[in-house]
Scaffold this motif. Structure first.
Motif, PDB file in Angstrom:
ATOM      1  N   PHE A 136     -17.326  -4.954  52.565  1.00 45.46           N
ATOM      2  CA  PHE A 136     -17.325  -4.141  53.782  1.00 45.46           C
ATOM      3  C   PHE A 136     -17.454  -2.642  53.529  1.00 45.46           C
ATOM      4  CE2 PHE A 136     -15.021  -8.051  55.078  1.00 45.46           C
ATOM      5  CZ  PHE A 136     -16.006  -8.524  55.942  1.00 45.46           C
ATOM      6  N   HIS A 137     -17.784  -2.264  52.268  1.00 42.10           N
ATOM      7  CA  HIS A 137     -18.050  -0.852  51.997  1.00 42.10           C
ATOM      8  C   HIS A 137     -19.553  -0.622  52.097  1.00 42.10           C
ATOM      9  CE1 HIS A 137     -18.247   2.961  49.591  1.00 42.10           C
ATOM     10  NE2 HIS A 137     -17.197   3.195  50.340  1.00 42.10           N
ATOM     11  N   MET A 138     -20.126  -1.073  53.221  1.00 41.38           N
ATOM     12  CA  MET A 138     -21.581  -1.080  53.352  1.00 41.38           C
ATOM     13  C   MET A 138     -22.103   0.182  54.010  1.00 41.38           C
ATOM     14  SD  MET A 138     -21.820  -3.971  56.361  1.00 41.38           S
ATOM     15  CE  MET A 138     -21.658  -5.354  55.252  1.00 41.38           C
ATOM     16  N   VAL A 139     -21.203   1.029  54.532  1.00 41.43           N
ATOM     17  CA  VAL A 139     -21.629   2.295  55.131  1.00 41.43           C
ATOM     18  C   VAL A 139     -20.919   3.423  54.412  1.00 41.43           C
ATOM     19  CG1 VAL A 139     -22.122   1.360  57.419  1.00 41.43           C
ATOM     20  CG2 VAL A 139     -19.793   2.103  56.874  1.00 41.43           C
ATOM     21  N   GLU A 140     -21.508   4.629  54.472  1.00 41.40           N
ATOM     22  CA  GLU A 140     -20.860   5.782  53.856  1.00 41.40           C
ATOM     23  C   GLU A 140     -19.681   6.189  54.736  1.00 41.40           C
ATOM     24  OE1 GLU A 140     -22.570   9.986  52.093  1.00 41.40           O
ATOM     25  OE2 GLU A 140     -23.918   8.281  52.398  1.00 41.40           O
ATOM     26  N   SER A 170     -11.906  12.881  44.947  1.00 42.12           N
ATOM     27  CA  SER A 170     -12.381  12.273  46.201  1.00 42.12           C
ATOM     28  C   SER A 170     -11.650  10.949  46.414  1.00 42.12           C
ATOM     29  CB  SER A 170     -13.892  12.069  46.158  1.00 42.12           C
ATOM     30  OG  SER A 170     -14.238  11.025  45.293  1.00 42.12           O
ATOM     31  N   VAL A 171     -11.242  10.743  47.668  1.00 47.09           N
ATOM     32  CA  VAL A 171     -10.460   9.562  48.033  1.00 47.09           C
ATOM     33  C   VAL A 171     -11.161   8.903  49.219  1.00 47.09           C
ATOM     34  CG1 VAL A 171      -8.203   8.716  48.817  1.00 47.09           C
ATOM     35  CG2 VAL A 171      -8.324  10.689  47.259  1.00 47.09           C
ATOM     36  N   ASP A 172     -11.826   7.784  48.926  1.00 45.53           N
ATOM     37  CA  ASP A 172     -12.603   7.061  49.951  1.00 45.53           C
ATOM     38  C   ASP A 172     -11.766   5.866  50.382  1.00 45.53           C
ATOM     39  OD1 ASP A 172     -14.555   5.865  51.494  1.00 45.53           O
ATOM     40  OD2 ASP A 172     -16.076   5.812  49.903  1.00 45.53           O
ATOM     41  N   VAL A 173     -11.474   5.748  51.676  1.00 41.08           N
ATOM     42  CA  VAL A 173     -10.616   4.658  52.157  1.00 41.08           C
ATOM     43  C   VAL A 173     -11.283   3.916  53.310  1.00 41.08           C
ATOM     44  CG1 VAL A 173      -8.514   5.891  51.500  1.00 41.08           C
ATOM     45  CG2 VAL A 173      -9.372   6.090  53.849  1.00 41.08           C
ATOM     46  N   TRP A 174     -10.995   2.608  53.416  1.00 43.51           N
ATOM     47  CA  TRP A 174     -11.429   1.822  54.570  1.00 43.51           C
ATOM     48  C   TRP A 174     -10.506   0.639  54.755  1.00 43.51           C
ATOM     49  CZ3 TRP A 174     -13.521   1.816  49.820  1.00 43.51           C
ATOM     50  CH2 TRP A 174     -13.929   0.617  49.226  1.00 43.51           C
ATOM     51  N   GLN A 175     -10.344   0.194  55.982  1.00 49.57           N
ATOM     52  CA  GLN A 175      -9.394  -0.876  56.285  1.00 49.57           C
ATOM     53  C   GLN A 175      -9.774  -1.547  57.603  1.00 49.57           C
ATOM     54  OE1 GLN A 175      -5.716   1.748  57.056  1.00 49.57           O
ATOM     55  NE2 GLN A 175      -5.748   0.458  58.895  1.00 49.57           N
TER      56      GLN A 175
END
Lengths: 315, 315
Positions: free
Chosen positions: B107-111, B148-153
């Motif tokens: 699910f990390h398919m978008v920036e 840099s801290v990239d998060v998604w949930q």
């Protein structure tokens, strides 16, 4: 929550195998647990990189997507990795008691036309004429009267009829014969040709990347059956064919190789309805009785002796 | 022709591995030889039947054909067999020196949209408010300013924004943050929810046939990077989530679990821009230096001690 249930490199296979613990079907549970253990052992052995894993995912996806009603790329993959042949061999152990089996292959997709012994199955006027004959017997040599003998092969250009609709006559080089009172069969054909498996897909790319050729040595397919006996799916291989020692699908067994000698005898040729000279291919087939126990795996050191014995019985 | 080149049950893996002898790329040769040996050992271990082989061919074919631009069923298969997690773990060994990795997931398919520390990433007015914070450091505890801290949930309903276009606002519950001078980051969100992986395809059928559920425990994804350090792809898991001990993809590591306690403090809530009470999730991240040697596999008996040490460092 107990620690051992969590994933770790060391316990990875145990953790995943444990997830199948509640599988209702015990056989499915056994198969999946074994699969996981061997798959994880493979990944650990080679320390598969993330890029390599990505290549594998893409390869498997394309292999599925290459498949359709007339092309099964996963069977091809199984074939070129020797898995098809291994499954066939494990499920049809003979240990010298009967004719060895080999792969069915993907070209028995149509019902073979019924033919009379002596018929000519070569309908396209190509190739080297050949008289094929043999006898079907049981394990004690008893003739199996009326055994069915289903055969199919490539033409001179290395293609099966189903690969060339509109080019080859339908049913070319196929036939379903009924053996006579002595279990004997004979028919007219041509010497089969070696040919490449389809190599325009992912499996072809794999072969190319590993410097493997896609060819199968020349062979004639057989499915032989008789009531009360175990049917056999096999080939007879032409002894002077190229690729006999490097079949792309590993189908060759020594006991299945036969010379196809030339006969120069105008009287015999005339009697058989063939031009002189012609070639002859003799392939006798022995079936196990249906009530014979399926042979179990033998200890490794015993097996080669028994297999060589088989070759002696057959040839 | 020499006998050993021909296929036999006993020598099947040797015969097939030998076919890869001329592979130009030595790594490809190594990987395929190992694959063949483990695959054949699996088939022999379970004495796979021809029917089971047919089921496997069909399953793999459908798995490829289920895949498209937004669905990768072979990755799901790799996930539920623990292979994805094994590859991830082998390629990112830490042995206590840095934050452990886990699967990237699909699910990390978008920036992720760029956001300022303190921003609220929950754009859909659902869920239990939560303040997420942490510090990014190097292996000696040195703060990594500007990391840099990239998060998604998922949202409260257990879906990522990309799974619900038109229902969730674009970029909901995603953010790309830049840590401050002390390597610290903080932002407002909601407590993530557990959710099922897509189970309407062949992999879902496999899970159903083995009485496995398709759920992943609640987690927040991170990709953390800083110049001169190795990036880490990981999750933080919510300690009171269901399925923590039975993640469908085996992603849980003990060192990645954090409690998400409730804070009842009107002044803090007001300062953070959150309603009172709210939950807090603290996740500090340690990166290896880029020039640190990649840790090798350790002897099995040494590893658990080191891993427990890691857990102590992290929590």
């Amino acid at each position: 929550m107990s620690l051992p249930q969590l994933f770790s490199e060391e316990h990875s296979a145990d953790v995943v195998a444990a997830s199948f613990e509640n599988t209702p079907d015990p056989r499915l549970k056994q198969v999946l647990s074994s699969l996981v253990r061997h798959l994880h052992a493979f990944v650990k052995d080679v320390e598969l990189t993330e890029d390599e894993w990505g290549v594998a995912i893409d390869f498997l996806t394309r292999t599925g997507q290459m498949s359709n009603d007339v092309r099964q790329e996963f069977i091809l993959l199984s074939d070129v990795l020797g898995v098809s042949m291994l499954v066939e061999t494990i499920n049809h152990r003979t240990y010298g008691a009967s004719t060895e089996s080999t792969v069915l292959g993907p070209f028995h997709m149509v019902e073979s036309p019924r033919r009379e012994v002596g018929d000519n199955i070569a309908l396209d006027d190509k190739g080297t004429p050949c008289l094929v004959s043999g006898q079907v017997t049981g394990p004690e040599g008893e003739p199996l009267a009326g055994a069915s003998v289903d055969v199919w092969q490539t033409n001179e250009d290395g293609f099966y009829d189903v690969q060339q609709p509109g080019i080859q006559p339908a049913g070319n080089l196929r036939g379903l014969f009924t053996a006579d009172e002595q279990g004997r069969f004979w028919f007219r054909s041509v010497v089969p040709r070696h040919y490449p498996i389809p190599d325009d897909g992912p499996v072809g790319q794999l072969l190319a990347a590993t410097s493997r050729h896609p060819h199968r040595p020349a062979h004639l397919h057989f499915i032989v059956a008789a009531p009360g006996y175990r049917p056999v799916t096999t080939h007879v291989f032409v002894a002077d064919s190229p690729y006999l020692d490097s079949d792309a699908v590993f189908g060759v067994k020594e006991s299945l190789i036969r010379a196809v000698p030339e006969v120069d005898d105008p009287a015999r040729a005339s009697g058989a309805g063939l031009p002189n000279p012609f070639r002859t291919l003799t392939f006798d087939i022995t079936l196990l009785r249906a009530d014979q126990a399926r042979p179990a795996a033998q200890p490794a050191q015993v097996q080669p002796t028994l297999v060589r014995g088989a070759s002696g019985v057959m040839s």
